[in-house]
Design a protein around this motif. Structure first.
Motif, PDB file in Angstrom:
ATOM      1  N   ASN A   1       0.792  -1.271   0.014  1.00 28.41           N
ATOM      2  CA  ASN A   1       0.182  -0.050  -0.031  1.00 28.41           C
ATOM      3  C   ASN A   1       0.789   1.264   0.020  1.00 28.41           C
ATOM      4  OD1 ASN A   1      -2.605   1.269  -0.007  1.00 28.41           O
ATOM      5  ND2 ASN A   1      -2.028   1.686   2.226  1.00 28.41           N
ATOM      6  N   ARG A   2       1.833   0.945   0.771  1.00 31.50           N
ATOM      7  CA  ARG A   2       2.866   2.451   0.773  1.00 31.50           C
ATOM      8  C   ARG A   2       3.515   2.471  -0.670  1.00 31.50           C
ATOM      9  NH1 ARG A   2       5.364   0.836   5.072  1.00 31.50           N
ATOM     10  NH2 ARG A   2       6.965   0.014   3.894  1.00 31.50           N
TER      11      ARG A   2
ATOM     12  N   SER B   1       0.716   3.619  -3.029  1.00 38.08           N
ATOM     13  CA  SER B   1       0.396   5.063  -2.719  1.00 38.08           C
ATOM     14  C   SER B   1       1.387   6.117  -3.129  1.00 38.08           C
ATOM     15  CB  SER B   1      -0.091   5.372  -1.221  1.00 38.08           C
ATOM     16  OG  SER B   1      -1.228   4.333  -1.202  1.00 38.08           O
TER      17      SER B   1
ATOM     18  N   GLU C   1       1.121  10.659  -2.874  1.00 41.87           N
ATOM     19  CA  GLU C   1       2.163  11.516  -1.849  1.00 41.87           C
ATOM     20  C   GLU C   1       2.871  12.331  -2.759  1.00 41.87           C
ATOM     21  OE1 GLU C   1       3.967   8.634   0.945  1.00 41.87           O
ATOM     22  OE2 GLU C   1       2.010   7.504   1.128  1.00 41.87           O
TER      23      GLU C   1
END
Length: 119
Positions: free
Chosen positions: A102-103, A106, A110
């Protein structure tokens, strides 16, 4: 990259996740838990109570002492049973994998917001 290609990559990622060691371990340990109604009940109670306690924390509230003690009792039962503790560890490892993914996924969003703040 076309929109269709993004979805193709997402499906490819899902297939890759299903072939990961973390997923396989989670599926195997869940199968073992699911065979025993008592084991399944402990895990379901633990999840429910964990979500309830998390929700209280997110609201800035402290859980009652009774709820905290109940959570600790359930955790002790789970940790004292090898099937349940293996499942919990597999779930933790799979959760970490998903958080990492997910990081990474994403990242573009960001970056967009970080870059727009600098203007």
């Amino acid at each position: 990259m076309s929109e269709e290609n993004v979805y193709d990559k997402a499906h490819e990622l899902a297939r890759t996740i299903r072939s990961s060691e973390e997923w396989k371990a989670l599926a195997k340990t869940w199968e073992d838990v699911d065979k025993n109604p008592e084991h399944r009940r402990y895990i379901e109670q633990f999840r429910e109570l964990s979500m309830e306690l998390q929700a209280l924390q997110m609201q800035g509230k402290d859980p009652s002492q009774e709820k905290g003690e109940e959570w600790n009792r359930l955790l002790q039962k789970i940790q004292s049973d090898s099937t349940l503790s293996k499942y919990l560890e597999s779930e933790r490892r799979f959760g970490q994998l998903m958080a990492d993914i997910n990081r990474i996924v994403s990242g573009p969003v960001e970056e967009l917001y970080k870059n727009s703040r600098g203007k």
